[in-house]
Enzyme design. Structure first.
Site, PDB file in Angstrom:
ATOM      1  N   GLY B  72     -22.926 -19.675 -20.379  1.00 20.17           N
ATOM      2  CA  GLY B  72     -24.049 -19.877 -19.473  1.00 20.17           C
ATOM      3  C   GLY B  72     -24.302 -21.337 -19.146  1.00 20.17           C
ATOM      4  N   THR B  73     -24.223 -22.194 -20.153  1.00 19.96           N
ATOM      5  CA  THR B  73     -24.493 -23.608 -19.919  1.00 19.96           C
ATOM      6  C   THR B  73     -23.483 -24.201 -18.943  1.00 19.96           C
ATOM      7  OG1 THR B  73     -25.588 -23.952 -22.041  1.00 19.96           O
ATOM      8  CG2 THR B  73     -24.567 -25.880 -21.049  1.00 19.96           C
ATOM      9  N   ASN B 150     -36.236 -16.940 -20.583  1.00 26.75           N
ATOM     10  CA  ASN B 150     -35.749 -16.684 -21.932  1.00 26.75           C
ATOM     11  C   ASN B 150     -36.823 -16.751 -23.010  1.00 26.75           C
ATOM     12  OD1 ASN B 150     -35.565 -19.448 -20.991  1.00 26.75           O
ATOM     13  ND2 ASN B 150     -34.767 -19.954 -23.018  1.00 26.75           N
ATOM     14  N   GLN B 180     -30.417 -14.245 -19.206  1.00 24.01           N
ATOM     15  CA  GLN B 180     -31.236 -13.263 -19.938  1.00 24.01           C
ATOM     16  C   GLN B 180     -31.343 -11.936 -19.212  1.00 24.01           C
ATOM     17  OE1 GLN B 180     -32.370 -13.305 -22.958  1.00 24.01           O
ATOM     18  NE2 GLN B 180     -31.995 -15.449 -23.449  1.00 24.01           N
ATOM     19  N   HIS B 202     -22.515 -13.749 -24.770  1.00 28.40           N
ATOM     20  CA  HIS B 202     -23.062 -13.527 -26.118  1.00 28.40           C
ATOM     21  C   HIS B 202     -24.501 -13.034 -26.114  1.00 28.40           C
ATOM     22  CE1 HIS B 202     -25.693 -17.093 -27.046  1.00 28.40           C
ATOM     23  NE2 HIS B 202     -25.054 -17.584 -26.021  1.00 28.40           N
ATOM     24  N   THR B 238      -6.515 -23.229 -20.131  1.00 25.92           N
ATOM     25  CA  THR B 238      -5.899 -21.944 -20.463  1.00 25.92           C
ATOM     26  C   THR B 238      -6.976 -20.871 -20.607  1.00 25.92           C
ATOM     27  OG1 THR B 238      -4.055 -23.021 -21.562  1.00 25.92           O
ATOM     28  CG2 THR B 238      -4.478 -20.738 -22.168  1.00 25.92           C
ATOM     29  N   CYS B 326     -32.591 -23.000 -28.082  1.00 23.38           N
ATOM     30  CA  CYS B 326     -31.865 -24.157 -27.571  1.00 23.38           C
ATOM     31  C   CYS B 326     -32.639 -25.454 -27.613  1.00 23.38           C
ATOM     32  CB  CYS B 326     -31.418 -23.887 -26.151  1.00 23.38           C
ATOM     33  SG  CYS B 326     -29.781 -23.204 -26.094  1.00 23.38           S
TER      34      CYS B 326
END
Lengths: 378, 384
Positions: B72-73, B150, B180, B202, B238, B326
């Site tokens: 997400g970041t 969030n 979220q 995640h 990759t 966070c």
């Protein structure tokens, strides 16, 4: 199946895979969470960082986890650019770097930076005098790879370090993705400020990597956000990936000497074999990393050889996997003074500690058959 | 550890056992580099393209509009930093309660001379279409509004905003951080006229270290991470094949149980609130139940310092949060609660975020209410 394409990617080590799985099952907390689950993840992450730092002989504050080599290279180059643009807008690199470095440099050029691309000799090495001449008052970064991914050739990092001793403010970045465990990299002693490593090149999971950033060196983050990795690399930490990464590194370095002796002897056996084949040219210089051999059959295109061997269950590659989908010439080999036709014939064998001498012997037998067919091409 | 009651699914979620299984099998069987031209590489490529289709379908997008990222970041950073680069105009609209992965890149842009409007939120934690209408200018190039918050769960009127922007000035790029909301809300990027949308695996029981950015075919974007030609030159490096395969599994699983999970989460949320009331715990809701994500509830527990409450619950093996996860190391006042209540409001230091997800049981809620009550009584008595 014989997998000789370990510079493209490696098979994840079984025990590393188990670690990855176990951490996911038992430590799923976000390391930034204040509760026990978060705290346990935080501790595990710190342990991994500490372990990596010890194995690399540096401080744990100097290890930054990333998503891999490409991110690391982008971060080192652009992070330096952003942090040091007030001091100068010039960087030095070589013409045979990985695309992750070259494309980052191109991007900086497009916004007004000056980049000097050093040439390489037949051995793939830069010329130190050319480097000395290229250094200017406004140079902020020198970026060189330790081991070339296409040919295995080595850059004289020690000598470059000596040159840079006289220029303490210049950042020295090393793309060490292909070098880890294969050649000596003394991060503490050398003048290297940043070194970039990728997990999936040494039997750790894909999407993992780490970077060494010397204490005191200023870098701006490439990804900003929640403050993770001391603010240098933001985003929820991939704890299971990073723990698996630390384990893979430990395994890699545990038997380093023995592994490299084994790799060297397999490589030498292949080189001896190739030397007897009239139409085979080896492009890797004599002094090169123990796991990479670049070679070609005269007048036969690299992909023809790759596919012919693939039919026999042997996997090698044309060049670095990153650009091998487009019909570009193999740049490192051309820059080392070989012809365009020779470069187009180039393929790469890359070994890992999972390969065996038996596989090398089977390869030779299989190659005999393929060679008989392909050598007739004029 | 197995007995831990995990009510912090907004911070991160446990991986679904089937996701772990898929990743494990993928690592064992398909280790080829997707850019390799041999069979192993082609197999890996096939898995990635299948996953891309799954991701695209989940938001009604086209496969070629999906850029796979490390999470997400990264998606937010690309969306913010790389969408405005070549545009004429220097005005950006966002909200005061965005995730740091949006706010930090915006801070950087503001240092580069961009003018950023941070819209305040109402008592429900939402911005309104009216606010957007009033903020849009000739020079506006980007509007970035999160789908769902969030910390307090508030949902933003994304479709209204998207359709309005499309109508008033189709050149304005519309980004939404859906980290979220993805997997709980029905997201249709076409109907909502969204240009850029960030997602993380995640948060939906997928692996850490993987996510995607939807980029509409109608806009252009510069890559942030450059190198090889992966992701059609939009994201070099990759491809993280096992994580992509695991993420795909997580999306499929969520697709099958989304409505059920949402209903369960909402049921737990209401149960929690009614039981707290029954037990005479003094609280108010930050934001509102209506118009919020089913899995997040933010409670202001009057007179109870949340840092202390958190420790009590933690000792009882209940994992909840004071706000977002966070802020690594630095536990400053929440910018979301500050925006909601104003500076120095007691709610800022007295808030608990509880977030639900798979594996949560009714008895967990009952035990949590019990422990909250005990802790609140203890902490209040201690103060007096």
């Amino acid at each position: 199946m014989i997998y000789f394409d370990n510079s493209a990617t490696t098979r994840t080590e079984a025990s590393v895979l188990d670690t990855y799985r176990a951490v996911n099952e038992q430590y799923f907390g976000n390391p930034s969470s204040l509760h026990q689950l978060g705290e346990r993840s935080r501790q595990l992450l710190d342990q991994s960082r500490k372990q990596i730092a010890e194995l690399m002989g540096v401080n744990k504050e100097e290890i930054v986890f990333t998503s891999g080599g490409t991110e690391g290279d982008n971060f080192a180059i652009k992070g330096t650019a952003m942090a040091k643009k007030g001091y100068g807008r010039h960087m030095i690199t070589s013409i045979t770097e990985h695309p992750a470095v070259l494309k980052s440099m191109e991007q900086l050029e497009s916004i007004g930076w000056d980049v000097t691309y050093l040439s390489v000799d037949k051995k793939g090495k830069i010329n130190l005098n050319e480097l000395k001449t290229a250094i200017r008052k406004d140079t902020v970064l020198v970026s060189l790879m330790a081991v070339n991914n296409e040919t295995g050739s080595l850059q004289p990092l020690k000598e470059v370090s000596e040159v840079l001793e006289d220029h303490p403010s210049i950042h020295f970045h090393v793309d060490a993705v292909q070098a880890l465990g294969k050649v000596d990299l003394d991060l503490n002693e050398s003048r290297i400020d940043m070194a970039v490593f990728s997990g999936h090149k040494f039997h750790a999971p894909k999407g993992t990597g780490f970077m060494y950033v010397r204490k005191g060196r200023k870098l701006s983050p490439l990804l900003s956000g929640g403050g993770q990795e001391s603010g240098l690399r933001n985003g929820t930490e991939n704890v299971p990936g990073n723990v698996a990464l630390a384990k893979a590194l430990r395994l890699l370095l545990k038997n380093k000497k023995a592994t490299n002796d084994r790799l060297s002897s397999m490589k030498q056996s292949l080189l001896n074999y190739f030397s007897e084949l009239e139409k085979v040219t080896v492009f890797s210089p004599e002094e090169s990393a123990p796991h990479i051999i670049s070679f070609g059959i005269k007048n036969s295109r690299g992909e023809v050889l790759v596919h012919a061997l693939e039919k026999e269950g042997i996997y090698i590659s044309t060049t670095s996997a990153c650009s091998s989908r487009k019909n570009k010439s193999v740049h490192s080999i051309k820059e080392m003074g070989h012809s365009k036709e020779q470069a187009a014939s180039a393929v790469r064998i890359s070994l890992s500690n999972m390969n065996t001498k038996d596989e090398v012997e089977i390869f030779k037998k299989t190659f005999n058959k393929v060679y008989e067919r392909l050598k007739a091409i004029e | 550890m197995s007995e831990t009651i995990y009510l912090d699914h907004a911070a991160t979620t446990p991986m679904h056992p089937e996701v772990i299984e898929v990743m494990y099998e993928t690592m064992k069987k398909h280790f080829g580099n997707a850019s390799s031209i041999h069979q192993l590489g082609r197999e890996s490529r096939g898995i990635i393209e299948e996953a891309r289709r799954t991701f695209a379908e989940s938001i009604h997008a086209r496969s070629q509009e999906i850029i796979i990222t490390s999470g997400g970041t990264e998606s937010d950073n690309i969306a913010i930093l790389k969408s405005v680069e070549k545009l004429k105009g220097n005005h950006i609209i966002t909200t005061a309660i965005e995730h740091p992965a949006v706010l930090e890149p915006l801070k950087y842009l503001s240092e580069q001379g961009y003018d950023i409007t941070y819209l305040p939120v109402n008592e429900k934690g939402q911005v309104t279409l009216e606010q957007i209408k009033n903020a849009v200018r000739q020079e506006t190039v980007l509007v970035s509004i999160m789908y769902g918050n969030n910390e307090i769960g508030s949902l933003m009127p994304i479709q209204e905003i998207g359709q309005y922007l499309k109508e008033v000035d189709p050149k304005i790029i519309f980004h939404t951080d859906a980290v979220q909301a993805y997997g709980t809300e029905d997201i249709d990027v076409k109907a909502s006229e969204i240009d850029l949308l960030s997602v993380s695996a995640h948060k939906i029981n997928g692996p850490k270290g993987i996510g995607f950015l939807y980029k509409s075919d109608n806009i252009t974007l510069n890559p942030l991470i450059r190198g090889g030609e992966q992701e059609k030159n939009m994201r070099a490096g990759t491809e993280n094949l096992p994580a992509i395969a695991g993420f795909k599994k997580a999306v499929e699983l969520r697709k099958d149980n989304k409505e059920e999970l949402k209903a369960t989460n909402l049921y737990f949320k209401k149960l929690l609130l009614s039981k707290l009331k029954e037990n005479h715990v003094d609280f108010s809701i930050n934001g509102s139940i209506e118009g919020s994500l089913a899995h997040i509830i933010s409670l202001h527990l009057t007179g109870v310092p949340s840092s202390k409450l958190l420790i009590h619950l933690d000792l009882a093996n209940i994992a909840v949060s004071t706000g977002s996860a966070c802020s690594a190391g630095t536990v400053g006042p929440s910018h979301v609660l500050t925006a909601l209540h104003g500076e120095d409001d007691p709610a800022i230091g007295e808030t608990l975020r509880i977030s639900f997800g798979i594996g949560v049981k009714e008895e967990d809620i009952m035990k949590t209410v019990d422990k909250i009550k005990q802790a609140v009584v203890f902490l209040k008595n201690k103060k007096v």
